[in-house]
Design a protein around this motif. Sequence first.
Motif, mmCIF file in Angstrom:
data_model
loop_
_atom_site.group_PDB
_atom_site.id
_atom_site.type_symbol
_atom_site.label_atom_id
_atom_site.label_comp_id
_atom_site.label_asym_id
_atom_site.label_seq_id
_atom_site.Cartn_x
_atom_site.Cartn_y
_atom_site.Cartn_z
ATOM 1 N N SER A 47 15.337 -6.233 -6.490
ATOM 2 C CA SER A 47 14.623 -7.357 -5.688
ATOM 3 C C SER A 47 13.833 -8.344 -6.541
ATOM 4 C CB SER A 47 13.748 -6.751 -4.801
ATOM 5 O OG SER A 47 13.115 -7.853 -4.045
ATOM 6 N N ALA B 285 11.590 -10.070 -5.577
ATOM 7 C CA ALA B 285 10.139 -10.116 -5.062
ATOM 8 C C ALA B 285 9.023 -9.924 -5.962
ATOM 9 C CB ALA B 285 10.161 -9.484 -3.778
ATOM 10 N N ARG C 289 2.418 -7.144 5.801
ATOM 11 C CA ARG C 289 3.785 -7.002 6.223
ATOM 12 C C ARG C 289 4.706 -6.957 5.338
ATOM 13 N NH1 ARG C 289 5.819 -8.074 11.542
ATOM 14 N NH2 ARG C 289 3.888 -9.005 11.986
ATOM 15 N N ASP C 290 4.819 -7.682 4.219
ATOM 16 C CA ASP C 290 5.495 -7.697 3.145
ATOM 17 C C ASP C 290 5.151 -7.125 1.928
ATOM 18 O OD1 ASP C 290 7.773 -8.578 5.066
ATOM 19 O OD2 ASP C 290 7.250 -10.487 4.590
ATOM 20 N N ASP D 222 3.463 -4.950 -1.238
ATOM 21 C CA ASP D 222 3.765 -3.513 -1.653
ATOM 22 C C ASP D 222 2.673 -2.416 -1.625
ATOM 23 O OD1 ASP D 222 6.614 -3.969 -3.026
ATOM 24 O OD2 ASP D 222 5.061 -5.862 -3.905
ATOM 25 N N ARG E 36 2.787 -0.811 6.806
ATOM 26 C CA ARG E 36 4.324 -0.878 6.383
ATOM 27 C C ARG E 36 4.331 -0.667 4.927
ATOM 28 N NH1 ARG E 36 7.455 -5.919 9.686
ATOM 29 N NH2 ARG E 36 7.018 -4.965 11.549
ATOM 30 N N CYS E 37 3.108 -0.671 4.335
ATOM 31 C CA CYS E 37 3.022 -0.263 2.809
ATOM 32 C C CYS E 37 2.146 0.833 2.797
ATOM 33 C CB CYS E 37 2.869 -1.608 1.952
ATOM 34 S SG CYS E 37 1.236 -2.150 2.432
#
Length: 175
Positions: free
Chosen positions: A2, A4, A105-106, A108, A133-134
Amino acid sequence: MSDAVYTVVVGVSPGSASPTALRWAHEQAALRGGRVVAVRAWRTTGPQATPSGTTAARVPSSTETEHEAMSRLVSDVAAVLGPDHGVDLRVVRGDRRRALLEAARDADLLVVDAPRSIASAPLFAHRLVYAARCPVVVMPPRISGEPETALERAGWAAVRAAGSAGRPGLGTPRP
């Protein structure tokens, strides 16, 4: 692979400025060539009552409250990391748990200091860990240098008393 950028979101408390969490998040992002997003939740305050029971003449607007929250966040992060910190700053209206989860949310990694008072935030860190979520890193008070509260001291006294009740000389080890 990725493209990102590795992102660490850190919650910055308005009470303590979360210095240990901020430093740790900053170091983790630097190790991975990433970025840090410092987040503080804010809420509008209700009108203050006067001694006569009527509300105060001036109630701060949402915009004023948001600007004040951002100003304090800028100051707190600069006080911990210095003026050239390179951290993205974000203030979010609403509940701090939701604000952190949305910001992460996004991400790490999410980093927070443990709440100073269990009474004011029951299971705050626990709820973050299960909803995020991480991965979540929680800086315990002993690591972050937070002094023991009177409630913690009383709790340890009760544990020691219960642990030695009826057994002279036998105590409960303190972690």
